[in-house]
Design an enzyme around this catalytic site. Structure first.
Site, PDB file in Angstrom:
ATOM      1  N   THR A 405       0.854  -1.183   0.000  1.00 26.97           N
ATOM      2  CA  THR A 405       0.000   0.000   0.000  1.00 26.97           C
ATOM      3  C   THR A 405       0.890   1.233   0.000  1.00 26.97           C
ATOM      4  OG1 THR A 405      -1.714   1.222   1.192  1.00 26.97           O
ATOM      5  CG2 THR A 405      -0.236  -0.115   2.528  1.00 26.97           C
ATOM      6  N   HIS A 457       0.940 -12.917  12.858  1.00 25.05           N
ATOM      7  CA  HIS A 457       1.871 -13.505  13.828  1.00 25.05           C
ATOM      8  C   HIS A 457       1.613 -14.983  14.072  1.00 25.05           C
ATOM      9  CE1 HIS A 457       5.188 -13.170  16.343  1.00 25.05           C
ATOM     10  NE2 HIS A 457       4.761 -12.311  17.265  1.00 25.05           N
TER      11      HIS A 457
END
Length: 486
Positions: A405, A457
């Protein structure tokens, strides 16, 4: 009454298709044809917006447009008829469908004999639970019946040869005051699906809307009138001079605007919420001197092999990201919750977040990791141009593995990007600015940017994520690593 097989064969109906992957609805943005227009097989007749993209729909028939079932701006369920085509217009006028048939000049004997009567039926609604007849019968005074003639009259009606009833002067009945809602809608208010959708979007309870349509049907105008009662105030009603500020703790609706959340923006909101609350995000940051990369961008713009291609810093950031992913392929993975597995992918579909008037979309470049720099530049330019035109297809937005982005185009230094659902990592590229920087032992003005990497994660630990981000920065600091590491 159903249409005859001949009519069904002549008038072909085209239904809203599922233009995405399991989408349930789409909004009609624009009609390119109108009733009476000639169309051919494969001709684009309208543009619709799904939860993923705007798509043009071709008609699969030759003929003349007979009817457009819905107008522009209406959200239609997949599988609903949106247009019908007369495939044999030279055959002359055909009988109209039962739903559109004009009312007869007078009721037939069979209609008079029906105890339940007939009532307009709305698509997707069904008949109202009322026993009102098609035509209201005026009350008549009791007349002494003659058994033989009455029996003969009934028998004549059954044989289809009903005799005219005796002339009876009706007794005038005072007109009842109009009710806010038609009596026939004592159960569920009568309204077509687009009108129901409009009322839902505007927060209007149809039970409180006074219908003005035929047979007590609520129209779009009725809903708009209910949504803006001040605009339809009766003559002589007090007119407010100015809107006073709302009292503390109250809602000042006079100075608010409400816009329905739909299409791409609605899908994006749902996806971001799902991603934020299912994937445990970790975001890391690094600031890097990209002076050499910016110099390389200028050189590549003059390179004959890159002529006509879009060459900008984002191109080299994308290439650096791909090189780093090649060095750390474990990052390019997905979490399979259903099977409790990590899916490692041997291909990279690189998503590029693009802001469009309809909302944020993330199309991706398929197999980006196998492309040369000129090929990557060509695909990146096409992706951005298509997105800005609102022509990105649902297929172009499916199957992404990682995303970039570019928040730097808005002058933003960095941010904490949210993962695109189903992906493992997203890299935010901040603005490139001249800043004081220690270079070769001296403080100099250098072109500097900040990168932010968010990752899942569950499948990427801190060490792996840190190594990936550090490698992206290393390539941008010394772009010759595109050759030595690539």
């Amino acid at each position: 009454m159903t249409a005859s097989p001949a009519r069904a064969q002549r008038f072909r109906e085209f239904k809203m298709p599922d233009v995405g992957e399991g989408l349930t609805e789409a909004e009609i943005l624009k009609w390119y044809v109108q009733p009476g227009d000639t169309v051919t097989d494969g001709q684009v007749v309208c543009e619709v917006e799904t939860a993923k993209a705007a798509v043009e729909l071709p008609i699969p028939y030759d003929g003349v447009v007979h009817e457009l079932t819905f107008g522009e701006g209406v959200t239609v369920d997949v599988g609903t008829v949106i247009i019908s085509v007369d495939t044999d217009p030279g055959a002359g006028p055909a009988a109209a469908p039962a739903a559109n048939a004009p009312q007869e000049a007078a009721p037939s004997a069979e209609e008079d004999a029906e105890p339940q009567g007939r009532q307009a039926v709305l698509v997707g609604y069904g008949a109202a639970p009322s026993s009102t007849k098609r035509r209201a019968r005026k009350p008549q005074p009791a007349v002494p019946a003659q058994p033989e003639s009455a029996s003969a009259g009934i028998q004549a009606e059954l044989n289809g040869r009903a005799t005219p009833p005796p002339m009876i002067t009706p007794v005038p009945v005072p007109a009842a005051p109009a009710a806010p809602v038609a009596a026939a809608t004592a159960g569920r208010p009568l309204a077509k699906p687009p009108v129901r959708k409009l009322a839902k979007d505007l927060g209007i309870d149809l039970a409180t809307v006074a219908p003005t349509g035929p047979d007590g049907i609520i129209t779009r105008e009725d809903v708009h009138a209910a949504a803006a009662p001040a605009a339809a105030a009766p003559v002589g009603a007090p007119v407010p001079v100015a809107a006073a500020p709302a009292e503390p703790g109250t809602v000042d609706t006079a100075r608010e605007r409400r816009v329905p959340v739909k299409g791409v923006r609605k899908a994006t909101a749902q996806a971001m919420v799902a991603s934020a609350f299912t994937a445990p995000h970790v975001t890391e940051f690094i600031t890097v001197d990209v002076t050499r990369t910016m110099k390389l961008v200028q050189e590549l713009k003059q390179d004959p092999d890159m002529a006509g291609l879009r060459v900008n810093p984002l191109l080299l950031v994308a290439k650096a990201f791909l090189v780093a992913l090649k060095r750390h392929p474990e990052v390019n993975a997905a979490w399979d919750e259903a099977h409790q597995e990590i899916v490692y992918k041997d291909y990279v579909n690189l998503g590029i977040a693009a802001a469009t008037p309809r909302g944020l979309i993330v199309p991706n470049i398929k197999d980006a990791g196998s492309k040369t720099l000129p090929q990557l530049a060509a695909d990146l330019g096409e992706l951005i141009s298509t997105a800005r035109e609102g022509k990105t297809s649902p297929a172009a937005m499916s199957g992404g593995t990682v995303t970039i982005t570019n928040v730097g185009v808005f002058g933003v230094d960095t941010g904490t990007p949210i993962l695109n659902p189903g992906e493992s990592a997203i890299l935010a590229f901040g603005a490139v600015k001249l800043q004081p920087w220690v270079h070769k032992g001296k403080v100099k003005a250098r072109q500097v940017t900040t990168l932010a990497l968010s990752f899942d994660h569950r499948l990427i630990d801190g060490e792996l994520g840190s190594k990936l981000l550090a490698d992206v920065a290393a390539v941008l600091e010394r772009p010759k690593r595109l050759i030595t590491w690539g």
